[in-house]
Each structure stands twice: as C-alpha cells, then as structure tokens.
Design a protein around this motif. Structure first.
Motif, mmCIF file in Angstrom:
data_model
loop_
_atom_site.group_PDB
_atom_site.id
_atom_site.type_symbol
_atom_site.label_atom_id
_atom_site.label_comp_id
_atom_site.label_asym_id
_atom_site.label_seq_id
_atom_site.Cartn_x
_atom_site.Cartn_y
_atom_site.Cartn_z
ATOM 1 N N ASP A 1 -0.242 13.491 -3.800
ATOM 2 C CA ASP A 1 -1.575 14.095 -3.792
ATOM 3 C C ASP A 1 -2.527 13.402 -2.833
ATOM 4 N N GLY A 2 -2.022 12.441 -2.086
ATOM 5 C CA GLY A 2 -2.852 11.727 -1.110
ATOM 6 C C GLY A 2 -3.570 10.515 -1.662
ATOM 7 N N THR A 3 -3.389 10.230 -2.947
ATOM 8 C CA THR A 3 -4.052 9.074 -3.554
ATOM 9 C C THR A 3 -3.387 7.778 -3.097
ATOM 10 N N VAL A 4 -4.196 6.858 -2.609
ATOM 11 C CA VAL A 4 -3.689 5.560 -2.168
ATOM 12 C C VAL A 4 -3.792 4.568 -3.320
ATOM 13 N N SER A 5 -2.697 3.895 -3.612
ATOM 14 C CA SER A 5 -2.691 2.884 -4.654
ATOM 15 C C SER A 5 -1.978 1.637 -4.141
ATOM 16 N N HIS B 1 0.883 0.065 -10.764
ATOM 17 C CA HIS B 1 0.040 0.522 -9.662
ATOM 18 C C HIS B 1 -1.428 0.298 -10.026
ATOM 19 N N THR C 1 -5.617 0.951 -8.349
ATOM 20 C CA THR C 1 -6.461 1.566 -7.337
ATOM 21 C C THR C 1 -7.736 0.742 -7.198
ATOM 22 N N GLN D 1 -3.322 1.917 -13.122
ATOM 23 C CA GLN D 1 -2.886 3.307 -13.112
ATOM 24 C C GLN D 1 -1.544 3.490 -13.825
ATOM 25 N N LYS E 1 1.100 5.693 -0.831
ATOM 26 C CA LYS E 1 0.332 6.942 -0.930
ATOM 27 C C LYS E 1 1.143 7.973 -1.697
ATOM 28 N N THR F 1 -11.753 -0.087 -6.813
ATOM 29 C CA THR F 1 -12.999 0.376 -7.423
ATOM 30 C C THR F 1 -14.163 -0.314 -6.728
ATOM 31 N N THR G 1 0.854 -1.187 0.000
ATOM 32 C CA THR G 1 0.000 0.000 0.000
ATOM 33 C C THR G 1 0.887 1.234 0.000
ATOM 34 N N ALA H 1 5.796 7.631 -4.406
ATOM 35 C CA ALA H 1 4.729 7.329 -3.448
ATOM 36 C C ALA H 1 5.320 6.674 -2.203
#
Length: 281
Positions: free
Chosen positions: A96-100, A210, A212, A206, A93, A214, A91, A121
C-alpha cells in the motif's frame, strides 16, 4: 480509600504481567524488542495541607517502552538473511506504499524478483552504479524514503532474455548488494538503506517487528550500513529477540507477588470494614 489504592495496584500488576507475558510469548520472534512497563505514584494534597500527614493514593502506568538493545544472532546461511550488528533499521515499503522499519532481516525473492520480507514488504535501497557500486546520490540527513527504490534481483544478466543465468547474490557489511552471473559478470544492484531516529521510544509499533515513524520519533535519518551511527550488516544471519527468558521469569514472579499483595490488602480492608459495620449494628 484503601480499596481504590489497592485496586490501582492490582491494575498495575496486571499491566506488568501482560507486558512480561508478551515478552515471553515473543521470545522466538526475529527482530522483536522486549517491552517494559513504567509506573508512578499518585499523590494529591491541598495547598495548605501538611504532606507528611497524607499517604499516597495509589499507582498508575506511566507508559510501556521498548528496549532497543541488540538481540543475539543466529546463523542461517541464506544469502538474503541479514542481521544488523549495532544501531539502525531496515527500511521496507508495503504493497500500500506505507514505509516501515524493521530489525527482522529475513528477506526472500518473490515472483516478480523483488526482495521482500515475511510480510511482503519490499526492502528499500539506494541506487548505485551497476559497474562500480558507487552511490548515485550519496545519502544525507535530508534524504527521505521517497528517494529510495525497491531491490530487484534479475534472473539473467541485465534482465535480458536468454542471457547469462544468476549464480549467486552477496551483501557486504556496508549493505552493497551484488549479483554474480554464469559468465562471471558482477552487477551491483543497490545499497541497503538504513534508518535511524532521534527518539526510538517515539516509534509506533505495527506488529511483525515493524515500526513506523511519528512526530515523537522524528523523521528517519537515512544512511548506509557500517558508517557513522549505523551498524554493520551480517549476511546469512538473523537477529533473534532480545528477550532474556530468565529475567522475564523473575519479572513474572515479582508481578505475581505484587498482585497477591494488593489482593491481600483489599481482603484486609474488607475485613476491617465488615468489623466496623458489625460493631455499629
């Protein structure tokens, strides 16, 4: 009608070629998972029509799915290079704070002493007791990525100026990160957070190995390595692409033959149409 049937076959073969070509192109990409195109026939008939007298109307792409099988491991001897043997994802981050989520465990330390991957990240960890390594809050299926923290590796003991210097960093099979300092002190910095999903096929790509979550994949189920559904961590190793180049080359040949066959069918239909037109004239 035969023109359109063969045209759908050409488009399907082109999709198959593109999918296989992408697999071959990424054979050297760490953590990459090969894709496979799935096709279905197109058939339509009136309710009262005898289906034995109706041919199909072509083919269509049902979808392109990724195959999340284990890739081979490559030894690097870098202490922050991690590979997962089994199921699960790291995991991370982004800025921009997006977790992938990723299987590429090539981590390094940036200028701010955060452990980051090749995209910058930050790897996410569970907080632990610095002295014992025990989890502060044991993970459960209800844990969300918001409960995780960034991994920071101080250059001195407890970040104190002029304190004992960092000697080495180690990661256990369970993902427990420890730092050893010049005075022999060992400090536990955290435990690597692993993620799993109810439906891997629902993950959104992504790029850069990576993914994300859904609605189709479901929320991530977080835990620690070498426990339950999660694989163990191997330090000093990286997981390579799971692409089998020999299998992909065979798939390329097969897709090329399918493309040629459909092109020939269009050529034959054109010849017949030309013959009929000339007969009428």
């Amino acid at each position: 009608m035969s023109f359109y049937i063969s045209l759908s076959g050409l488009k399907a073969a082109q999709t198959d070629l593109s999918t296989t070509s992408n697999n071959v192109a990424n054979v050297g990409s760490n953590g990459f998972k090969r894709s496979q195109a799935h096709f279905g026939d197109i058939f339509a008939a009136a309710p009262m029509q005898t289906t034995t007298q109706v041919s199909g109307q072509g083919v269509r792409v049902l979808g392109i799915s990724q195959q999340f099988t284990q890739g081979t491991l490559e030894q690097t001897s870098k202490s922050l290079d991690l590979a997962i043997t089994g199921d699960g994802f790291f995991t991370v981050k982004g800025a921009d704070g997006t977790v992938s989520y990723t299987r590429n465990g090539s981590f390094a330390v940036d200028d701010d002493r955060y452990a980051v991957d090749a995209t910058g990240a930050r790897i996410q960890i569970f907080a632990v007791n610095p002295s014992t390594g025990a989890l502060v809050t044991p993970p459960t299926n209800a844990t969300t990525p918001a409960a995780l923290t960034d991994l920071v590796i101080p250059t001195t003991l407890n970040g104190v100026a002029n304190g004992p210097q960092l000697n080495s960093v180690g990661v256990s099979k369970e993902g427990l990160v420890s730092a050893i300092y010049a005075d022999g002190s060992t400090v536990y910095l955290g435990q690597v957070a692993m993620a799993s999903f109810n439906s891997l096929e629902g993950l959104r790509q992504q790029g850069n190995a990576h993914w994300t979550s859904t609605v189709a994949s479901g929320e991530p189920i977080l835990g620690t390595a070498n426990q339950g559904m999660y694989g163990a961590l191997e330090t000093g190793m990286l997981e390579r692409s799971n692409v089998d180049i020999t299998e992909e080359l065979v798939s390329l040949i097969s897709a090329q033959r399918n493309f040629q066959a459909n092109a020939k069918a269009i050529e034959a239909a054109n010849t017949l149409s030309t013959t009929i037109v000339n007969m009428r004239s």
